[in-house]
Design a protein around this motif. Structure first.
Motif, short mmCIF file in Angstrom:
data_model
loop_
_atom_site.label_atom_id
_atom_site.label_comp_id
_atom_site.label_asym_id
_atom_site.label_seq_id
_atom_site.Cartn_x
_atom_site.Cartn_y
_atom_site.Cartn_z
N SER B 33 0.83 -1.21 0.00
CA SER B 33 0.00 0.00 0.00
C SER B 33 0.86 1.25 0.00
O SER B 33 0.41 2.32 -0.40
CB SER B 33 -0.89 0.03 1.24
OG SER B 33 -0.10 0.22 2.41
N LYS B 35 3.15 3.82 -1.30
CA LYS B 35 3.57 4.26 -2.64
C LYS B 35 4.64 5.34 -2.51
O LYS B 35 4.77 5.99 -1.47
CB LYS B 35 2.38 4.84 -3.42
CG LYS B 35 1.14 3.95 -3.45
CD LYS B 35 1.39 2.62 -4.13
CE LYS B 35 0.10 1.83 -4.26
NZ LYS B 35 0.32 0.39 -4.25
N GLU B 36 5.36 5.55 -3.60
CA GLU B 36 6.32 6.66 -3.65
C GLU B 36 6.04 7.49 -4.90
O GLU B 36 5.91 6.94 -5.99
CB GLU B 36 7.75 6.12 -3.71
CG GLU B 36 8.16 5.41 -2.44
CD GLU B 36 9.47 4.62 -2.60
OE1 GLU B 36 9.51 3.72 -3.46
OE2 GLU B 36 10.43 4.94 -1.88
N GLY B 37 5.97 8.79 -4.73
CA GLY B 37 5.64 9.64 -5.87
C GLY B 37 6.70 10.67 -6.21
O GLY B 37 6.65 11.30 -7.24
N CYS B 38 7.65 10.86 -5.30
CA CYS B 38 8.70 11.86 -5.58
C CYS B 38 9.96 11.40 -4.84
O CYS B 38 9.96 10.39 -4.18
CB CYS B 38 8.28 13.24 -5.10
SG CYS B 38 8.16 13.42 -3.31
N SER B 42 7.88 15.57 -1.01
CA SER B 42 6.94 16.64 -1.38
C SER B 42 5.50 16.17 -1.57
O SER B 42 4.60 17.00 -1.58
CB SER B 42 7.37 17.29 -2.70
OG SER B 42 8.74 17.58 -2.72
N LEU B 45 2.62 10.61 -0.72
CA LEU B 45 2.12 9.29 -1.10
C LEU B 45 2.59 8.20 -0.15
O LEU B 45 1.94 7.18 0.01
CB LEU B 45 2.56 8.95 -2.52
CG LEU B 45 1.56 9.27 -3.63
CD1 LEU B 45 1.36 10.76 -3.75
CD2 LEU B 45 2.00 8.69 -4.96
N GLY B 96 -6.02 6.61 -7.85
CA GLY B 96 -5.86 5.87 -6.59
C GLY B 96 -4.44 5.79 -6.07
O GLY B 96 -4.21 5.30 -4.97
N PHE B 97 -3.47 6.26 -6.84
CA PHE B 97 -2.08 6.06 -6.45
C PHE B 97 -1.72 6.87 -5.21
O PHE B 97 -0.91 6.45 -4.39
CB PHE B 97 -1.15 6.42 -7.61
CG PHE B 97 0.19 5.75 -7.56
CD1 PHE B 97 0.30 4.38 -7.75
CD2 PHE B 97 1.34 6.48 -7.33
CE1 PHE B 97 1.53 3.75 -7.71
CE2 PHE B 97 2.59 5.86 -7.29
CZ PHE B 97 2.69 4.49 -7.47
N ALA B 99 -3.96 7.59 -2.96
CA ALA B 99 -5.06 7.40 -2.00
C ALA B 99 -4.64 6.75 -0.67
O ALA B 99 -5.08 7.22 0.38
CB ALA B 99 -6.18 6.60 -2.66
N PRO B 100 -3.81 5.70 -0.66
CA PRO B 100 -3.48 5.12 0.66
C PRO B 100 -2.75 6.10 1.58
O PRO B 100 -3.09 6.23 2.76
CB PRO B 100 -2.58 3.92 0.29
CG PRO B 100 -2.96 3.56 -1.11
CD PRO B 100 -3.28 4.87 -1.77
N PHE B 102 -2.86 9.33 1.39
CA PHE B 102 -3.85 10.36 1.70
C PHE B 102 -4.79 9.87 2.81
O PHE B 102 -5.04 10.57 3.80
CB PHE B 102 -4.63 10.70 0.42
CG PHE B 102 -5.82 11.57 0.60
CD1 PHE B 102 -5.69 12.89 1.02
CD2 PHE B 102 -7.10 11.09 0.35
CE1 PHE B 102 -6.81 13.72 1.18
CE2 PHE B 102 -8.22 11.89 0.51
CZ PHE B 102 -8.07 13.21 0.92
N ASN B 128 -0.27 16.44 1.02
CA ASN B 128 -0.73 15.31 0.20
C ASN B 128 -1.17 15.82 -1.16
O ASN B 128 -2.25 16.38 -1.31
CB ASN B 128 -1.89 14.58 0.90
CG ASN B 128 -1.41 13.82 2.12
OD1 ASN B 128 -1.36 14.37 3.22
ND2 ASN B 128 -1.03 12.57 1.93
N LEU B 129 -0.31 15.61 -2.15
CA LEU B 129 -0.63 16.07 -3.51
C LEU B 129 -1.53 15.07 -4.22
O LEU B 129 -1.50 13.87 -3.93
CB LEU B 129 0.65 16.26 -4.32
CG LEU B 129 1.61 17.36 -3.87
CD1 LEU B 129 2.85 17.40 -4.76
CD2 LEU B 129 0.92 18.72 -3.85
N CYS B 130 -2.32 15.59 -5.16
CA CYS B 130 -3.15 14.75 -6.02
C CYS B 130 -3.24 15.48 -7.35
O CYS B 130 -3.48 16.68 -7.38
CB CYS B 130 -4.54 14.57 -5.41
SG CYS B 130 -5.75 13.85 -6.55
#
Lengths: 761, 149
Positions: B33, B35-38, B42, B45, B96-97, B99-100, B102, B128-130
């Motif tokens: 669950s 995730k890594e986004g950056c 920043s 995720l 959804g990426f 979402a967990p 967040f 929390n970016l989206c």
């Protein structure tokens, strides 16, 4: 209707929020894959004079190091487009020439990430550094060439590498210059848009291996699984039948994943080593080494009479496609296609997409319409000011209406301009004016000596699929207990096409959505679809789903009639029950069980295939209320009103989120998402620290309303919605800022610095 | 390196390379669950709870986890599903990426903010970016979930 038009949650939503493993990296984690890393050019333009990989190859744990000497030199494009792709074949996997900072030099695969990173550092490259072309305005006919050889194109797109032209185009209806000369008022202005980043939350990634049949298996976060397979087949020289593509859940795409930016690298590692491989781009690579929105310089000329009749529109565009031409011709065309039909039958679109030594342009939500809308709508706002007219009234007076025809509308052929079959754009404007209280509030007011509020508006159109080209299919199978499997490759990236297609099928099959399993993962089991782009999901694949479901109902009635010894005309179907004369009836479950058994011996599978003769445009009117602080220069969108004509709204929740998400992306384009290059051509804005996408604290009120039209060719009257929604914020916001401050900023984004500099002048 | 810590209520001995971040360790141990986004702390995720507080696991060294209590959304299935129902009712989970991470921040916020307002919620969730939702649907879901007046 039970399902169409309702607020139905996405079928995968709960699972995704709870963190159920579903994305590429989640599903490929346990195969001990080699970790793939890319050595990248530090120079904007250079020739590799020598490259020594021996030290890297000697490192324990390093499985493979590939340079241009080790890979096929087949030219290709990575653009996800139906074959024959309009994009020039100007790439190779690796070359002895690098064309931007970040261009690929070598591919390394190692047992773990730290080893792979150390191996990158151990590769010794000697470059002959060349002069780059970094300024788009001097690219055309520059003596320095980004591509010294003319790339292959599948047909004439005006590509001329000897002039740094990736694509050229000119389209004129009527005599534009004569009409401009006859116009009482002419506005001529030049507008600039930046290379916006997709900034999807899941970076690019793919995992590859050989499956048990020796086929190359590629799991990838993509919007275009069928195009990925075709590209890999072409580039690697293996049959499509030897490639298996898996598309898991995708963590956002926005057009970025309509270009196959990464699949080729782990694929060639697996081909060379026979071992599983995986590549996950860092955020920096995602910013610097994939595609972004084509930066453009657009010059608009509008001629009108003093009474506000627009006589002529002329748009000239210079598009910066960077080092490679992915989507360069098509994005360039779309600028004109989605703007020319709006205001005047006399109109022209012309210009060039040019190569520079910067990161490549590509597909990004709006696909040229965003840039064209910013320029045209800004010019219309400036025309309204020059005429002393309300910009909303100017638009109501001139815009194309339902039933009008225009030669620039998609689907037109010479001498037979397409008729606009559905539009409520005028109602969208009127409703928006009411919602934002336009007549009372436009153009602006002072809240305090240094706090100003201004109002601005814009309209836009997009398309729904690519007419006469992109064609998608859906199959539906009746399973043995009376539930269905709907298979498609429209490639849901979060927008909800899996759910929407399920809704449409449930409506026609008259069963609960839970009784329809949506299969969209394994290409081996899915019918052809170009993928998730060009706003095609609801319109193209949606129509295919209607056809498949209707055909399934017909097949079921015929099968039930056979088993009940009646004629098909005597059998009715309703809510999972077949009935005939008298008390005769048969449940769907009973029918399905019988058909799958010896007694019935007739498994039912239906199919639907659809491609549009036309690409019906959705429309939107956007109204911005922007507050500007003259002391800091900071602007903030306090309120944004969006009124959308997407035809019939198939799922109100998903449609609303598309609108809100698109507006916020448009606000980012307008105010925050600044792209900066260093003087040597390095992208400086390559992280979320440097490249600012809107956060929740940046966003004020967003109000969304729908003015439904009925598109006769659409499923249940629907058109698209995914892209049209991100086009209006930039021009509406810049106009609002002008009305608040008197500062007319024609170059995006309108940062605080730009406003203060203008005010200082 | 090795250390003993608690993940989702279970005491575990983690084997990890020096310099490994908690997000990588957790994913390696199957907590997918996360995730890594950056790469810059920043995006939010990778949010998990560290001793009950929302924490960016991508910038938390695993080596510092000795004796701490780590919670991922896998341990909060019931609560997460309850919030998820509000979120999907708005269509706001989209890809959804994010979402967990967040949801982990929202569930922590529910415990921490006594009388949440739209302003204090926006402030709490600012990290929390989206990119999909435009945030407004997320806020509609949270307001309903928390019963904000």
């Amino acid at each position: 209707m039970d399902y169409v038009g309702r607020k139905i949650p996405k079928i995968d939503g709960i699972g995704l929020v709870k963190g159920t493993p579903a994305y590429t990296s989640d599903l490929s984690i346990n195969n001990n894959a080699l970790i793939v890393k890319i050595l990248r050019s530090p120079h904007a333009s250079a020739r590799i004079t020598s490259i020594d990989t021996s030290k890297a190859l000697a490192m324990p744990g390093v499985e493979c190091v590939l340079t241009y000497k080790d890979v096929p030199q087949t030219p290709f494009t990575l653009a996800g487009q139906s074959y024959p792709e309009p994009s020039p074949y100007d790439r190779r996997i690796l070359e002895d020439v690098v064309r931007y900072v970040g261009d690929e030099v070598a591919i390394v695969a190692a047992g773990d990430e730290p080893t792979a990173i150390r191996a990158l550092a151990a590769i010794k490259v000697v470059y002959e550094v060349l002069t780059p072309v970094l300024d788009v305005e001097s690219a055309l006919d520059n003596e320095v060439l980004v591509h010294t050889a003319q790339p292959h194109t599948n047909f004439d797109v005006g590509c001329d590498a000897s002039r740094n032209i990736a694509a050229a185009h000119s389209l004129e209806f009527g005599d534009v210059e004569a009409e401009l000369a006859r116009s009482e008022v002419v506005v001529e202005q030049t507008y600039r848009t930046q290379a916006q980043a997709h900034a999807m939350m899941e970076t690019y990634r793919a995992s590859t291996s050989f499956d048990v049949q020796g086929r190359l298996q590629v799991m990838t976060s993509t919007q275009i699984p069928y195009h990925v397979r075709r590209h890999l087949s072409h580039i690697l020289g293996i049959a499509k039948s030897k490639i298996k593509i898996l598309k898991p859940r995708v963590g956002g795409g926005f057009g970025g994943k309509q270009t196959a930016s990464v699949e080729i690298f782990p694929a060639i590692v697996t081909m060379k080593t026979g071992k599983p491989a995986q590549l996950v781009y860092t955020r920096q690579e995602t910013f610097s080494c994939t595609t972004s929105r084509h930066a453009m310089i657009l010059t608009v000329r509008i001629g009108a009479d003093r009474d506000g009749t627009i006589r002529v529109v002329d748009i000239h565009t210079l598009s910066d496609t960077g080092a490679y031409g992915e989507h360069a011709p098509t994005v360039f065309w779309v600028v004109g296609q989605k703007t020319l039909p709006l205001y005047s039958s006399v109109c022209r679109y012309h210009g060039h997409a040019v190569y520079t030594n910067k990161a490549p342009g590509g597909a990004l939500r709006g696909y040229g319409a965003t840039q064209g809308t910013f320029a045209l709508e800004s010019a219309v706002n400036e025309l309204a000011e020059k005429l002393g007219m309300d910009p909303a009234e100017l638009r109501l007076k001139n815009l194309i209406r339902e039933g009008d025809s225009h030669e620039a509308l998609s689907g037109s052929v010479a001498g037979a301009p397409e008729v606009l079959a559905s539009s409520t754009l005028h109602r969208c404007i009127e409703r928006g004016m009411e919602l934002i209280d336009w007549k009372k509030k436009y153009p602006g007011k002072n809240l305090a000596p240094h706090i100003k509020r201004g109002y601005g508006m814009a309209v836009t159109m997009q398309g729904s699929g690519i007419s006469k080209i992109d064609t998608g299919s859906v199959t539906i199978k009746l399973n043995e207990d009376g539930f269905f499997t709907l298979s498609h490759a429209a490639s849901d990236m979060g927008q909800g096409s899996d759910t929407m297609l399920c809704q449409i099928a449930a409506e026609i099959l008259e069963v609960e959505m839970e009784h329809i399993i949506v299969a969209s993962f394994d290409l081996d089991t899915l019918p052809y679809d170009p993928g998730a782009y060009a706003s095609s999901g609801a319109y193209v694949t949606g129509r295919a789903a209607v056809i498949a479901a209707e055909q399934m109902v017909q097949q079921m009635r015929e099968a039930a009639a056979r088993l009940l010894k009646l004629s098909p005309a005597e059998v009715d179907y309703e809510n999972g029950m077949f009935t005939g004369p008298g008390e005769v009836q048969m449940s769907l479950s009973n029918l399905a069980t019988t058909l799958c058994s010896f007694a019935g011996m007739d498994q039912l599978v239906s199919k639907g295939t659809y491609g549009g003769e036309t690409s019906p445009p959705p429309f939107m009117a956007g109204f911005a209320e922007v507050e500007v602080d003259l002391e800091t220069g900071e602007s903030r969108v306090v309120d944004y009103v969006a009124v959308v004509d997407c035809g019939t709204v198939l799922n109100e929740n998903l449609a609303r989120i598309q609108v809100e998400g698109g507006i916020v992306m448009g606000i980012g384009l307008g105010l925050y998402e600044e792209v900066r290059y260093s003087s040597s051509g390095r992208l400086a804005t390559n992280s979320f620290m440097e490249y600012k996408i809107p956060s929740r604290q940046d966003i004020g009120e967003i109000r969304v309303a729908f003015e439904e039209s009925h598109e006769p060719t659409g499923p249940y009257g629907a058109k698209s919605i995914g892209e049209v929604v991100c086009n209006t914020p930039a021009p509406a916001i810049t106009e609002a800022i002008y009305n608040a401050t008197g500062v007319r900023c024609r170059s995006l984004p309108v940062t605080a610095e730009k406003i203060l500099l203008h005010l200082g002048n | 390196m090795q250390l003993e810590t608690t993940i989702n209520g279970n005491t575990v001995t983690l084997d990890f390379a020096a310099g490994e971040f908690l997000s990588e360790t957790l994913r390696r141990y199957g907590y997918l669950s996360v995730k890594e986004g950056c790469d810059t702390g920043s995006c939010g995720l990778c949010t998990v709870w560290l001793d009950g507080k929302p924490t960016l696991s991508c910038s938390t060294l695993t080596a510092r986890m000795q004796g701490h209590e780590i919670t991922t959304i896998e341990a909060l299935a019931g609560e997460a599903e309850e919030f998820a129902r509000f979120l999907v009712a708005e269509g706001a989970e989209q890809c959804g990426f994010c979402a967990p991470g967040f949801a982990m921040t929202v569930l922590a916020m529910k415990r921490e903010l006594k009388e949440p307002t739209v302003t204090s919620i926006n402030h709490y969730l600012a990290g929390n970016l989206c990119r999909c939702s435009g945030y407004k649907g997320q806020m509609r879901a949270i307001v309903k979930y928390l019963g904000v007046k």
